[in-house]
Design a protein around this motif. Structure first.
Motif, PDB file in Angstrom:
ATOM      1  N   ALA A 149       0.832  -1.211   0.000  1.00  0.00           N
ATOM      2  CA  ALA A 149       0.000   0.000   0.000  1.00  0.00           C
ATOM      3  C   ALA A 149       0.865   1.259   0.000  1.00  0.00           C
ATOM      4  N   GLY A 150       1.913   1.220  -0.846  1.00  0.00           N
ATOM      5  CA  GLY A 150       2.755   2.407  -1.011  1.00  0.00           C
ATOM      6  C   GLY A 150       3.818   2.602   0.055  1.00  0.00           C
ATOM      7  N   THR A 151       3.867   1.694   1.026  1.00  0.00           N
ATOM      8  CA  THR A 151       4.855   1.835   2.108  1.00  0.00           C
ATOM      9  C   THR A 151       5.832   0.667   2.077  1.00  0.00           C
ATOM     10  N   GLU A 152       7.105   0.977   2.304  1.00  0.00           N
ATOM     11  CA  GLU A 152       8.123  -0.078   2.350  1.00  0.00           C
ATOM     12  C   GLU A 152       8.075  -0.767   3.716  1.00  0.00           C
ATOM     13  N   VAL A 153       7.861  -2.088   3.712  1.00  0.00           N
ATOM     14  CA  VAL A 153       7.786  -2.843   4.967  1.00  0.00           C
ATOM     15  C   VAL A 153       8.900  -3.895   4.967  1.00  0.00           C
TER      16      VAL A 153
END
Length: 352
Positions: A149-153
């Motif tokens: 969702a657009g975030t680096e995890v």
């Protein structure tokens, strides 16, 4: 370091002067003409990193002369032309730093298989790029990186073997082209849900190995106790294999495996088979939410449970106790072990 060439090959030689240099201490990646060769020396890292002058083929070879500590990285030229230089040095080229200051390097690995282990745990097999040389040492973990969702995890996982070898006549030679991960899928876990939705052929970023576990801790022990809760079992897989296969001074190897229910026990059948095969190995399953049919031990980690199962085979025997699980489990376990008289040196907690 130095480099040489023939009509078809480029050989980079790194002289480490380390007597115990081995394949696990060398990490090589060659991506789009960018060559990165890292050598691990205790808690430091040496790096060769250049933008190569010309294109090379995908298959990179690594040769190690263990006795003298010489490492060769062999590249095949795409075109048989004479190189005037190896390439343009990058910012970190020819540096020797503390590993913690080096930062993680990632490469994209392809998902090649996914198999069910239990109702909520899967075994993922990832294949490394052909131009990567990487072996994850026993007791170390890697990080997986995904954009969700657009975030680096980023999350840590400890690679396992594809199965528990039961035949100890010859060392199990694990193929170094694949990384196997045993991953529990949480219904509300964003990251594990994303992993579960990966299709065969999809890619995921995999970091260099991390961790401070040293095999020498096992090689000097006579009794090895492994305390695992749930997927805290993952570091124990390679450790079990190494201990039973290669450490002759061990008298007892005992796994105390905590789970909620029988359905949650990972590789139960394999572990029971191993206990039948090797008299040094014993496994004890402890359930916190058993059904009324369960005849084994039940409860959570406690001083009284540990007192029953973690016992030296002799009064002065050298002990190593490894523990891994959710943070409260690990912290409580360490405290109980210390209360029972085990020293900090005798306890290794796997944390990431």
């Amino acid at each position: 370091y130095d480099w040489f060439q023939t009509d078809s090959l480029i050989t980079i030689v790194i002289y480490t002067k380390q007597k115990d240099m081995n394949a696990e201490l060398v990490i090589v990646d060659c991506q789009d003409k960018r060559l990165r060769g890292e050598i691990i020396v205790d808690d430091h890292s040496y790096l060769v990193e250049v933008d190569l002058d010309h294109a090379v083929q995908e298959d990179v070879a690594v040769n190690i002369a263990e006795k003298v500590g010489k490492v060769e990285i062999i590249l095949k030229k795409k075109d048989n032309i004479l190189w005037k230089r190896l390439g343009q040095p990058l910012e970190s080229h020819n540096t020797f730093l503390k590993r913690t200051d080096r930062g993680l390097f990632y490469r994209k690995c392809k998902l090649v298989s996914k198999t069910e282990v239990t109702h909520d745990t899967k075994l993922l097999c990832l294949t490394l790029p052909r131009s990567t040389h990487l072996c994850v040492p026993t007791g170390q973990h890697i990080y997986l990186k995904q954009i969700i969702a657009g975030t680096e995890v980023v999350k840590p996982y400890t690679p396992v073997l594809p199965f528990l070898p039961l035949d100890f006549k010859e060392p199990f030679r694990h193929d170094s082209a694949h990384i196997y991960l045993m991953i529990k899928i949480y219904s509300c876990g964003m990251f594990t849900q994303a992993l579960d939705h990966l299709q065969i052929g999809d890619y995921i970023s995999v970091s260099n190995p991390e961790g401070n576990f040293k095999k020498s801790q096992v090689q000097t022990s006579e009794d090895l106790f492994l305390l695992a809760a749930g997927t805290g079992f993952t570091p124990m897989v390679k450790l079990l294999n190494f201990a039973l296969m290669e450490v002759s001074c061990l008298r007892t190897v005992k796994l105390i495996f905590f789970n909620k229910t029988e359905d949650d026990i990972l590789w139960r059948n394999q572990l029971e088979q191993l206990a039948l095969k090797d008299e040094r190995f014993e496994v004890q399953f402890i359930l916190s939410q058993p059904t009324k049919d369960w005849v084994g031990k039940q409860g959570k980690i406690s001083s009284s449970l540990l007192c029953e199962f973690v016992k030296r085979s002799r009064k002065d025997s050298k002990v190593l106790i490894c523990i891994c699980g959710p943070t409260p489990f690990t912290e409580q376990g360490i405290q109980y072990l210390k209360d029972l008289g085990y020293s900090q040196e005798e306890i290794h907690a796997f944390t990431a």
